[in-house]
Design an enzyme around this catalytic site. Sequence first.
Site, PDB file in Angstrom:
ATOM      1  N   TYR A 128      20.567  13.731  33.142  1.00 30.31           N
ATOM      2  CA  TYR A 128      21.654  13.212  33.966  1.00 30.31           C
ATOM      3  C   TYR A 128      21.130  11.957  34.651  1.00 30.31           C
ATOM      4  O   TYR A 128      20.230  12.032  35.489  1.00 30.31           O
ATOM      5  CB  TYR A 128      22.086  14.246  35.005  1.00 30.31           C
ATOM      6  N   TYR A 220      28.578  23.022  38.092  1.00 30.16           N
ATOM      7  CA  TYR A 220      28.347  21.998  39.106  1.00 30.16           C
ATOM      8  C   TYR A 220      27.783  22.576  40.401  1.00 30.16           C
ATOM      9  O   TYR A 220      27.291  21.842  41.247  1.00 30.16           O
ATOM     10  CB  TYR A 220      29.652  21.273  39.430  1.00 30.16           C
TER      11      TYR A 220
END
Length: 259
Positions: A128, A220
């Site tokens: 990420y 998340y």
Amino acid sequence: MILVENTVDLEGPPLDFYYINEYKPAPGINVINGITTGCECTDCPAEKCCPKEAGFILAYNKRKKLKIQPGLPIYECNSFCRCGPDCPNRIVQKGTPYSLCIFRTNNGRGWGVKTLQEIKTNSFVMEYVGEVITSEEAERRGQLYDNQGNTYLFDLDYDSDEFTVDAARYGNVSHFVNHSCDPNLQVFNVFIDNLDLRLPRIALFSTRTIKAGEELTFDYQMKGSIDLTSDSADGLSPSKKRIRTVCKCGAVCCRGYLN
């Protein structure tokens, strides 16, 4: 190789998104801390290899698959280590090893990412990445992003909450990975050429075997992630002072809300 596929509507990929392969630090933030030493191993892992010097075990087994539990850091060999490119402790730094496809979802979740080949359990899939900014700047941007309906802010909270990764305009394929309450990817903090605990690299590993054509997702709100605040199922944000967001993941175990 990364493909883009849309068989749902006429929407194209975002025009204001710039693809990068590594962190883009904001002025004044150093994501390379000037490390000048590495392990002396010629056949890793050895007794004084990088993970052991940091006080942890080697993260990978002989098949180069992850063997540590979530929450533990990964210390890979760096550019000053004596071991070569085939060292079993050089995984994340080599980049995404799979062919992936950015695709338009057919259930209102915008874009998503699927794999074009099978991924075995505990395999590294992607990093990420995005702009590295201060948490104060992230809070300011988060207020602006709320008006747009999505945001991609990811706290680097392994040791502190001083910095955040913003993948809204600059990022890689992970920008398009959707949330799921039953994910097939897990977040891990990685240290290679920067040992600053405030600035880990964020790597996503498979939690199970993922079939070719299957969508890639992560939670998340898992350890290492932070609360979603927008009305879209695509965004992350460090702020926890937002209204609850309806989850659109569709998993059997869906919590119903993301925060």
